[in-house]
Design a protein around this motif. Structure first.
Motif, PDB file in Angstrom:
ATOM      1  N   THR A  64      -2.865  -9.601   4.877  1.00 26.45           N
ATOM      2  CA  THR A  64      -2.026  -8.813   5.767  1.00 26.45           C
ATOM      3  C   THR A  64      -1.431  -7.647   4.989  1.00 26.45           C
ATOM      4  OG1 THR A  64      -0.002 -10.017   5.254  1.00 26.45           O
ATOM      5  CG2 THR A  64      -1.396 -10.919   7.034  1.00 26.45           C
ATOM      6  N   PHE A  65      -0.878  -6.689   5.728  1.00 24.34           N
ATOM      7  CA  PHE A  65      -0.200  -5.580   5.067  1.00 24.34           C
ATOM      8  C   PHE A  65       0.969  -6.118   4.244  1.00 24.34           C
ATOM      9  CE2 PHE A  65       2.796  -2.038   4.785  1.00 24.34           C
ATOM     10  CZ  PHE A  65       1.968  -1.103   4.182  1.00 24.34           C
ATOM     11  N   GLU A  66       1.648  -7.144   4.745  1.00 28.02           N
ATOM     12  CA  GLU A  66       2.759  -7.757   4.006  1.00 28.02           C
ATOM     13  C   GLU A  66       2.265  -8.320   2.669  1.00 28.02           C
ATOM     14  OE1 GLU A  66       5.215 -11.730   4.605  1.00 28.02           O
ATOM     15  OE2 GLU A  66       5.761 -10.210   6.098  1.00 28.02           O
ATOM     16  N   LYS A  79       3.296  -6.848  -1.554  1.00 26.84           N
ATOM     17  CA  LYS A  79       3.805  -7.665  -2.658  1.00 26.84           C
ATOM     18  C   LYS A  79       3.237  -7.225  -4.005  1.00 26.84           C
ATOM     19  CE  LYS A  79       4.397 -11.751   0.207  1.00 26.84           C
ATOM     20  NZ  LYS A  79       3.903 -13.112   0.485  1.00 26.84           N
ATOM     21  N   VAL A  80       2.118  -6.500  -3.978  1.00 28.70           N
ATOM     22  CA  VAL A  80       1.480  -6.035  -5.210  1.00 28.70           C
ATOM     23  C   VAL A  80       2.136  -4.718  -5.622  1.00 28.70           C
ATOM     24  CG1 VAL A  80      -0.691  -5.361  -6.308  1.00 28.70           C
ATOM     25  CG2 VAL A  80      -0.696  -7.118  -4.520  1.00 28.70           C
ATOM     26  N   ASP A  81       2.754  -4.716  -6.799  1.00 25.70           N
ATOM     27  CA  ASP A  81       3.458  -3.532  -7.295  1.00 25.70           C
ATOM     28  C   ASP A  81       2.509  -2.728  -8.187  1.00 25.70           C
ATOM     29  OD1 ASP A  81       5.319  -1.633  -7.998  1.00 25.70           O
ATOM     30  OD2 ASP A  81       6.723  -3.050  -8.935  1.00 25.70           O
ATOM     31  N   PRO A  83      -4.775   8.623 -11.414  1.00 28.40           N
ATOM     32  CA  PRO A  83      -4.449   9.697 -10.467  1.00 28.40           C
ATOM     33  C   PRO A  83      -5.268  10.946 -10.766  1.00 28.40           C
ATOM     34  CG  PRO A  83      -2.504   9.047 -11.750  1.00 28.40           C
ATOM     35  CD  PRO A  83      -3.664   8.280 -12.280  1.00 28.40           C
ATOM     36  N   GLU A  84      -5.596  11.678  -9.727  1.00 26.79           N
ATOM     37  CA  GLU A  84      -6.359  12.916  -9.902  1.00 26.79           C
ATOM     38  C   GLU A  84      -5.538  13.979 -10.621  1.00 26.79           C
ATOM     39  OE1 GLU A  84      -8.704  16.198  -7.150  1.00 26.79           O
ATOM     40  OE2 GLU A  84      -8.111  14.284  -6.284  1.00 26.79           O
ATOM     41  N   HIS A  85      -4.234  13.998 -10.367  1.00 25.88           N
ATOM     42  CA  HIS A  85      -3.320  14.941 -11.009  1.00 25.88           C
ATOM     43  C   HIS A  85      -2.253  14.154 -11.757  1.00 25.88           C
ATOM     44  CE1 HIS A  85      -5.124  18.165  -8.707  1.00 25.88           C
ATOM     45  NE2 HIS A  85      -4.991  17.408  -7.613  1.00 25.88           N
ATOM     46  N   HIS A  86      -1.682  14.763 -12.779  1.00 29.51           N
ATOM     47  CA  HIS A  86      -0.627  14.101 -13.546  1.00 29.51           C
ATOM     48  C   HIS A  86       0.582  13.856 -12.652  1.00 29.51           C
ATOM     49  CE1 HIS A  86       2.613  13.535 -16.455  1.00 29.51           C
ATOM     50  NE2 HIS A  86       1.659  13.069 -17.251  1.00 29.51           N
ATOM     51  N   VAL A  87       1.092  12.625 -12.696  1.00 32.45           N
ATOM     52  CA  VAL A  87       2.298  12.272 -11.951  1.00 32.45           C
ATOM     53  C   VAL A  87       3.288  11.593 -12.891  1.00 32.45           C
ATOM     54  CG1 VAL A  87       1.094  12.041  -9.746  1.00 32.45           C
ATOM     55  CG2 VAL A  87       1.366  10.046 -11.189  1.00 32.45           C
ATOM     56  N   GLU A  88       4.511  11.435 -12.444  1.00 31.26           N
ATOM     57  CA  GLU A  88       5.553  10.822 -13.249  1.00 31.26           C
ATOM     58  C   GLU A  88       5.201   9.352 -13.522  1.00 31.26           C
ATOM     59  OE1 GLU A  88      10.286   9.796 -12.807  1.00 31.26           O
ATOM     60  OE2 GLU A  88       9.492  11.568 -11.795  1.00 31.26           O
ATOM     61  N   ASN A  89       5.381   8.930 -14.776  1.00 31.16           N
ATOM     62  CA  ASN A  89       5.173   7.524 -15.112  1.00 31.16           C
ATOM     63  C   ASN A  89       6.089   6.644 -14.277  1.00 31.16           C
ATOM     64  OD1 ASN A  89       3.225   8.034 -17.037  1.00 31.16           O
ATOM     65  ND2 ASN A  89       4.672   8.120 -18.721  1.00 31.16           N
ATOM     66  N   GLY A  90       5.554   5.543 -13.783  1.00 31.68           N
ATOM     67  CA  GLY A  90       6.325   4.629 -12.945  1.00 31.68           C
ATOM     68  C   GLY A  90       6.160   4.935 -11.462  1.00 31.68           C
ATOM     69  N   SER A  91       5.471   6.029 -11.108  1.00 34.86           N
ATOM     70  CA  SER A  91       5.268   6.351  -9.701  1.00 34.86           C
ATOM     71  C   SER A  91       4.555   5.199  -9.000  1.00 34.86           C
ATOM     72  CB  SER A  91       4.437   7.623  -9.552  1.00 34.86           C
ATOM     73  OG  SER A  91       5.142   8.744 -10.035  1.00 34.86           O
ATOM     74  N   MET A  92       4.988   4.913  -7.776  1.00 31.55           N
ATOM     75  CA  MET A  92       4.381   3.849  -6.996  1.00 31.55           C
ATOM     76  C   MET A  92       3.050   4.315  -6.431  1.00 31.55           C
ATOM     77  SD  MET A  92       7.646   2.346  -4.896  1.00 31.55           S
ATOM     78  CE  MET A  92       6.653   1.069  -4.128  1.00 31.55           C
ATOM     79  N   VAL A  93       2.124   3.381  -6.288  1.00 34.91           N
ATOM     80  CA  VAL A  93       0.828   3.629  -5.669  1.00 34.91           C
ATOM     81  C   VAL A  93       0.794   2.831  -4.378  1.00 34.91           C
ATOM     82  CG1 VAL A  93      -1.672   3.388  -5.915  1.00 34.91           C
ATOM     83  CG2 VAL A  93      -0.264   3.951  -7.911  1.00 34.91           C
ATOM     84  N   SER A  94       0.445   3.486  -3.295  1.00 34.46           N
ATOM     85  CA  SER A  94       0.380   2.755  -2.013  1.00 34.46           C
ATOM     86  C   SER A  94      -0.839   3.181  -1.243  1.00 34.46           C
ATOM     87  CB  SER A  94       1.630   3.002  -1.190  1.00 34.46           C
ATOM     88  OG  SER A  94       1.802   4.367  -0.917  1.00 34.46           O
TER      89      SER A  94
END
Length: 111
Positions: free
Chosen positions: A6-8, A12-14, A100-111
């Motif tokens: 489920t989406f729920e 839960k996966v961070d 990521p295709e472009h540099h992003v801030e460390n710790g950024s969430m992926v969804s």
């Protein structure tokens, strides 16, 4: 497909973006691997091992951004404690890291 979640379940996966800041050989591993130290920004520094030696040299990994699961329990691998799981596409013994295709801030969430 038998493993429908489920989406729920998925929420839960961070999944977070981190930058590899240190790469070491891991001669004690059963399969060829590196020990990685990854900076996840505000989440801190985490270590893991990765069987990515088929496609990556140590210098290829240093300063590379990756995506990892950061909320697994710690796991003992030989005499090394793994604190996260980096993600990659697996084809036999070759693992291509997801990033990521472009540099992003460390710790950024992926969804």
């Amino acid at each position: 497909m038998d493993n429908i979640i489920t989406f729920e379940d998925f929420t839960k996966v961070d999944l977070r973006v981190g930058t590899i800041v240190e790469v070491n050989d891991f001669p004690e591993a059963r399969q060829p691997a590196y020990q990685l130290t990854i900076d996840f920004g505000a989440l801190g520094i985490k270590k893991t091992s990765a069987q990515v030696t088929a496609l990556y040299k140590k210098e290829d990994l240093l300063n590379r951004q990756i995506i990892a699961v950061v909320n697994f329990p710690k796991k003992q691998i030989a005499k090394f404690m793994s604190e996260c799981l980096i993600l990659g596409a697996v084809q036999g013994k070759e693992v291509t890291l997801l990033n990521p295709e472009h540099h992003v801030e460390n710790g950024s969430m992926v969804s």
